[in-house]
Design a protein around this motif. Sequence first.
Motif, PDB file in Angstrom:
ATOM      1  N   ALA A 114       0.824   4.247  -2.814  1.00 12.32           N
ATOM      2  CA  ALA A 114       0.579   5.650  -2.467  1.00 12.32           C
ATOM      3  C   ALA A 114       1.691   6.546  -3.010  1.00 12.32           C
ATOM      4  O   ALA A 114       1.415   7.622  -3.555  1.00 12.32           O
ATOM      5  CB  ALA A 114       0.449   5.808  -0.948  1.00 12.32           C
ATOM      6  N   ASP A 135       0.806  -1.220   0.000  1.00 13.35           N
ATOM      7  CA  ASP A 135       0.000   0.000   0.000  1.00 13.35           C
ATOM      8  C   ASP A 135       0.846   1.281   0.000  1.00 13.35           C
ATOM      9  O   ASP A 135       0.555   2.205  -0.762  1.00 13.35           O
ATOM     10  CB  ASP A 135      -0.974   0.011   1.178  1.00 13.35           C
ATOM     11  CG  ASP A 135      -2.119  -0.966   0.995  1.00 13.35           C
ATOM     12  OD1 ASP A 135      -2.359  -1.422  -0.144  1.00 13.35           O
ATOM     13  OD2 ASP A 135      -2.783  -1.269   1.996  1.00 13.35           O
ATOM     14  N   TYR A 190      -4.011  10.162  -0.265  1.00 10.37           N
ATOM     15  CA  TYR A 190      -2.944   9.198  -0.017  1.00 10.37           C
ATOM     16  C   TYR A 190      -1.804   9.725   0.841  1.00 10.37           C
ATOM     17  O   TYR A 190      -0.999   8.942   1.335  1.00 10.37           O
ATOM     18  CB  TYR A 190      -2.383   8.672  -1.341  1.00 10.37           C
ATOM     19  CG  TYR A 190      -3.318   7.682  -1.980  1.00 10.37           C
ATOM     20  CD1 TYR A 190      -3.263   6.337  -1.637  1.00 10.37           C
ATOM     21  CD2 TYR A 190      -4.278   8.084  -2.897  1.00 10.37           C
ATOM     22  CE1 TYR A 190      -4.131   5.420  -2.202  1.00 10.37           C
ATOM     23  CE2 TYR A 190      -5.156   7.175  -3.464  1.00 10.37           C
ATOM     24  CZ  TYR A 190      -5.070   5.854  -3.105  1.00 10.37           C
ATOM     25  OH  TYR A 190      -5.940   4.957  -3.665  1.00 10.37           O
TER      26      TYR A 190
END
Length: 153
Positions: A57, A53, A126
């Motif tokens: 981002a 993740d 993000y």
Amino acid sequence: MTHQHLTDEAKPPLTPARQLTLRFSSTRRGARLARQLAVQQFTEWTGLPYDADPAHAVALVTAELASNAVRHGSLPGRDFRLTLLLLPNRIRVEVTDTRPDRLPPPVTPPPADETSGRGLLIVQSYADRWGRTIRDAYTKTVWAEVRLRTTGC
């Protein structure tokens, strides 16, 4: 997750463990290369996989900041600069362009029928913190910080 937008007045202290600065042509290809190299450097520094993740981002934030530098912040023949700073628990992505007179607009959702105008919404979504800094009459830097680890839901 709390998101902060900061301007020149709120400069966080920076003591990077690692730093990388590269220049790219103010073209779509330059923006694409900036995104790819940011993710590659991020994974090398952190040991996290490309599909983690935080790496995703970093890719999205870098793509949006670089794209904005190319579309709205460039002068003919002038490159943009990407700086990556590995900080405690986060990475900071900085994109410096040659148009300090063109500041990022306030982040508001565009009308539903608009096909553009969502880039800074993506950055805000993000990044834990983001903002802009103007240090001289020739450049501006838009930056965003992404946490290295995400907390599970």
